[in-house]
Design a protein around this motif. Structure first.
Motif, PDB file in Angstrom:
ATOM      1  N   PRO A  19      -4.980   9.370   4.257  1.00 26.88           N
ATOM      2  CA  PRO A  19      -6.345   8.812   4.356  1.00 26.88           C
ATOM      3  C   PRO A  19      -6.644   7.771   3.271  1.00 26.88           C
ATOM      4  O   PRO A  19      -7.177   6.692   3.576  1.00 26.88           O
ATOM      5  CB  PRO A  19      -7.237  10.055   4.240  1.00 26.88           C
ATOM      6  CG  PRO A  19      -6.389  11.165   4.794  1.00 26.88           C
ATOM      7  CD  PRO A  19      -4.989  10.850   4.318  1.00 26.88           C
ATOM      8  N   ALA A  20      -6.283   8.054   2.016  1.00 29.44           N
ATOM      9  CA  ALA A  20      -6.543   7.077   0.940  1.00 29.44           C
ATOM     10  C   ALA A  20      -5.691   5.828   1.148  1.00 29.44           C
ATOM     11  O   ALA A  20      -6.160   4.697   0.957  1.00 29.44           O
ATOM     12  CB  ALA A  20      -6.247   7.711  -0.421  1.00 29.44           C
ATOM     13  N   LEU A  21      -4.444   6.026   1.541  1.00 28.61           N
ATOM     14  CA  LEU A  21      -3.563   4.893   1.838  1.00 28.61           C
ATOM     15  C   LEU A  21      -4.176   3.994   2.905  1.00 28.61           C
ATOM     16  O   LEU A  21      -4.207   2.761   2.775  1.00 28.61           O
ATOM     17  CB  LEU A  21      -2.205   5.430   2.325  1.00 28.61           C
ATOM     18  CG  LEU A  21      -1.283   4.452   3.042  1.00 28.61           C
ATOM     19  CD1 LEU A  21      -0.690   3.453   2.062  1.00 28.61           C
ATOM     20  CD2 LEU A  21      -0.175   5.181   3.789  1.00 28.61           C
ATOM     21  N   GLU A  22      -4.672   4.604   3.946  1.00 24.68           N
ATOM     22  CA  GLU A  22      -5.174   3.811   5.085  1.00 24.68           C
ATOM     23  C   GLU A  22      -6.490   3.102   4.748  1.00 24.68           C
ATOM     24  O   GLU A  22      -6.758   2.014   5.269  1.00 24.68           O
ATOM     25  CB  GLU A  22      -5.281   4.695   6.330  1.00 24.68           C
ATOM     26  CG  GLU A  22      -3.883   5.118   6.776  1.00 24.68           C
ATOM     27  CD  GLU A  22      -3.843   6.039   7.990  1.00 24.68           C
ATOM     28  OE1 GLU A  22      -4.905   6.283   8.604  1.00 24.68           O
ATOM     29  OE2 GLU A  22      -2.738   6.521   8.311  1.00 24.68           O
ATOM     30  N   ARG A  23      -7.285   3.688   3.833  1.00 23.66           N
ATOM     31  CA  ARG A  23      -8.475   2.961   3.363  1.00 23.66           C
ATOM     32  C   ARG A  23      -8.038   1.702   2.621  1.00 23.66           C
ATOM     33  O   ARG A  23      -8.631   0.628   2.775  1.00 23.66           O
ATOM     34  CB  ARG A  23      -9.335   3.855   2.465  1.00 23.66           C
ATOM     35  CG  ARG A  23     -10.208   4.836   3.240  1.00 23.66           C
ATOM     36  CD  ARG A  23     -11.277   5.477   2.362  1.00 23.66           C
ATOM     37  NE  ARG A  23     -10.722   6.293   1.284  1.00 23.66           N
ATOM     38  CZ  ARG A  23     -10.349   7.565   1.406  1.00 23.66           C
ATOM     39  NH1 ARG A  23     -10.473   8.186   2.574  1.00 23.66           N
ATOM     40  NH2 ARG A  23      -9.862   8.228   0.375  1.00 23.66           N
ATOM     41  N   SER A  24      -6.985   1.827   1.812  1.00 20.36           N
ATOM     42  CA  SER A  24      -6.475   0.646   1.087  1.00 20.36           C
ATOM     43  C   SER A  24      -5.964  -0.424   2.046  1.00 20.36           C
ATOM     44  O   SER A  24      -6.219  -1.622   1.860  1.00 20.36           O
ATOM     45  CB  SER A  24      -5.322   1.048   0.155  1.00 20.36           C
ATOM     46  OG  SER A  24      -5.807   1.710  -0.968  1.00 20.36           O
TER      47      SER A  24
ATOM     48  N   ASP B 133      -0.987  14.291   3.527  1.00 23.49           N
ATOM     49  CA  ASP B 133      -2.261  14.442   2.819  1.00 23.49           C
ATOM     50  C   ASP B 133      -2.701  13.153   2.133  1.00 23.49           C
ATOM     51  O   ASP B 133      -3.892  12.966   1.851  1.00 23.49           O
ATOM     52  CB  ASP B 133      -2.148  15.554   1.765  1.00 23.49           C
ATOM     53  CG  ASP B 133      -2.076  16.935   2.392  1.00 23.49           C
ATOM     54  OD1 ASP B 133      -2.403  17.059   3.595  1.00 23.49           O
ATOM     55  OD2 ASP B 133      -1.685  17.899   1.685  1.00 23.49           O
ATOM     56  N   ALA B 134      -1.723  12.299   1.803  1.00 22.20           N
ATOM     57  CA  ALA B 134      -2.048  11.063   1.078  1.00 22.20           C
ATOM     58  C   ALA B 134      -2.429   9.912   2.010  1.00 22.20           C
ATOM     59  O   ALA B 134      -2.833   8.839   1.534  1.00 22.20           O
ATOM     60  CB  ALA B 134      -0.855  10.652   0.211  1.00 22.20           C
TER      61      ALA B 134
ATOM     62  N   GLU C 257      -8.945  -2.146   3.682  1.00 19.87           N
ATOM     63  CA  GLU C 257      -9.649  -3.080   2.777  1.00 19.87           C
ATOM     64  C   GLU C 257      -8.811  -4.345   2.556  1.00 19.87           C
ATOM     65  O   GLU C 257      -9.346  -5.457   2.552  1.00 19.87           O
ATOM     66  CB  GLU C 257      -9.940  -2.396   1.441  1.00 19.87           C
ATOM     67  CG  GLU C 257     -11.076  -1.389   1.546  1.00 19.87           C
ATOM     68  CD  GLU C 257     -11.094  -0.399   0.385  1.00 19.87           C
ATOM     69  OE1 GLU C 257     -10.443  -0.677  -0.649  1.00 19.87           O
ATOM     70  OE2 GLU C 257     -11.753   0.650   0.528  1.00 19.87           O
TER      71      GLU C 257
ATOM     72  N   GLN D 185       2.274   1.657  -3.489  1.00 15.40           N
ATOM     73  CA  GLN D 185       1.268   2.058  -4.470  1.00 15.40           C
ATOM     74  C   GLN D 185       0.848   3.522  -4.284  1.00 15.40           C
ATOM     75  O   GLN D 185       0.749   4.282  -5.255  1.00 15.40           O
ATOM     76  CB  GLN D 185       0.057   1.137  -4.320  1.00 15.40           C
ATOM     77  CG  GLN D 185      -1.057   1.397  -5.333  1.00 15.40           C
ATOM     78  CD  GLN D 185      -2.336   0.628  -4.988  1.00 15.40           C
ATOM     79  OE1 GLN D 185      -2.293  -0.351  -4.241  1.00 15.40           O
ATOM     80  NE2 GLN D 185      -3.462   1.100  -5.505  1.00 15.40           N
ATOM     81  N   HIS D 186       0.638   3.919  -3.054  1.00 19.03           N
ATOM     82  CA  HIS D 186       0.079   5.256  -2.797  1.00 19.03           C
ATOM     83  C   HIS D 186       1.140   6.337  -2.689  1.00 19.03           C
ATOM     84  O   HIS D 186       0.883   7.495  -3.010  1.00 19.03           O
ATOM     85  CB  HIS D 186      -0.752   5.237  -1.511  1.00 19.03           C
ATOM     86  CG  HIS D 186      -2.093   4.616  -1.678  1.00 19.03           C
ATOM     87  ND1 HIS D 186      -3.242   5.336  -1.901  1.00 19.03           N
ATOM     88  CD2 HIS D 186      -2.462   3.317  -1.688  1.00 19.03           C
ATOM     89  CE1 HIS D 186      -4.271   4.515  -2.020  1.00 19.03           C
ATOM     90  NE2 HIS D 186      -3.831   3.273  -1.887  1.00 19.03           N
TER      91      HIS D 186
ATOM     92  N   ALA E 100       0.837  -1.210   0.000  1.00 12.85           N
ATOM     93  CA  ALA E 100       0.000   0.000   0.000  1.00 12.85           C
ATOM     94  C   ALA E 100       0.868   1.255   0.000  1.00 12.85           C
ATOM     95  O   ALA E 100       0.587   2.229  -0.718  1.00 12.85           O
ATOM     96  CB  ALA E 100      -0.949  -0.022   1.200  1.00 12.85           C
TER      97      ALA E 100
END
Lengths: 148, 148
Positions: A133-138, A130-131, A141, A75-76, A72
């Protein structure tokens, strides 16, 4: 669950909880966020000091989670390198550090525990943060799929 | 085998060879032997920067080797803690550090890459060094069983 009174990783989560399986949790380590915002830990829930004390299936589950966090991050955040470490000298409760590293960061190429090499690049650190939150959603999941 | 010209872990063994499987080798890291004699590395033969770039079966083989070294350290040297790390900032070719740590060592509880905490305990370092031949025979035998 095996717990040791007085162990900070038995008594508390140890950071910001990102995700968990029935056996482990992924946390964001907040204590060094101004220098290393993308600093995660995979913490084994039971109090076990050494990685080799886990049965092989549990070691595989643990490393699957470490790899999932590393993937993750890659990727992020496109890190120059990911650092993995299970040290535990100060807190002998199995936890894996998973850290995104960049040539511009305050310590690169030294480990984050060594002396700093340069000032903190505040704007770049903020962009990383800033990146997250999206990383942690990945991560959340992917860890849910791992636990299924 | 995947090799990268100019990579020190593609161009050479990287230390004192202790044992190998068809995919990896265990070496003793000699460069810090006066402070940390029981400092080993599991080096993946192919040039791969990140652990997560290995297929799962190869990751398991790699960690089985790391665990085998850790178990041998615990059995022969009774360390206070074992430190595991795959950093690779300076040499981005997958290698796992496996290090026996003691409260009397020059850096404990800090990581070996941090600032020293005290002088080197020469007699204790020498006693550890004396135990390495038997330790390394155990590692070699265990790695041979792993490779079978």
């Amino acid at each position: 669950m095996t717990r040791l009174a007085g162990c900070p990783l038995c008594d508390g989560v140890g950071g910001v909880l990102v995700a968990r399986t029935p056996k482990l949790r992924v946390i964001r380590a907040g204590e060094d966020a101004t220098r290393f915002p993308a600093f995660y830990r995979v913490v084994w829930d039971d109090h076990v000091p050494e990685f080799s004390q886990l049965p092989r299936a549990d070691r595989q589950h643990c490393m699957d989670a470490v790899v999932l966090v590393e993937e993750a991050l890659r990727q992020h955040l496109r890190p120059h390198k990911v650092n993995l470490a299970a040290l535990g000298n100060a807190v002998p409760h199995l936890h894996w550090h998973v850290i995104a590293r960049y040539p511009w960061d305050s310590h690169f190429p030294a480990p984050v525990w060594a002396a700093p090499q340069r000032d903190v690049a505040v704007d770049r650190v903020r962009a990383l943060a800033d990146a997250l939150p999206a990383l942690e959603r990945s991560i959340s999941e992917a860890l849910r799929r791992l636990a299924d």
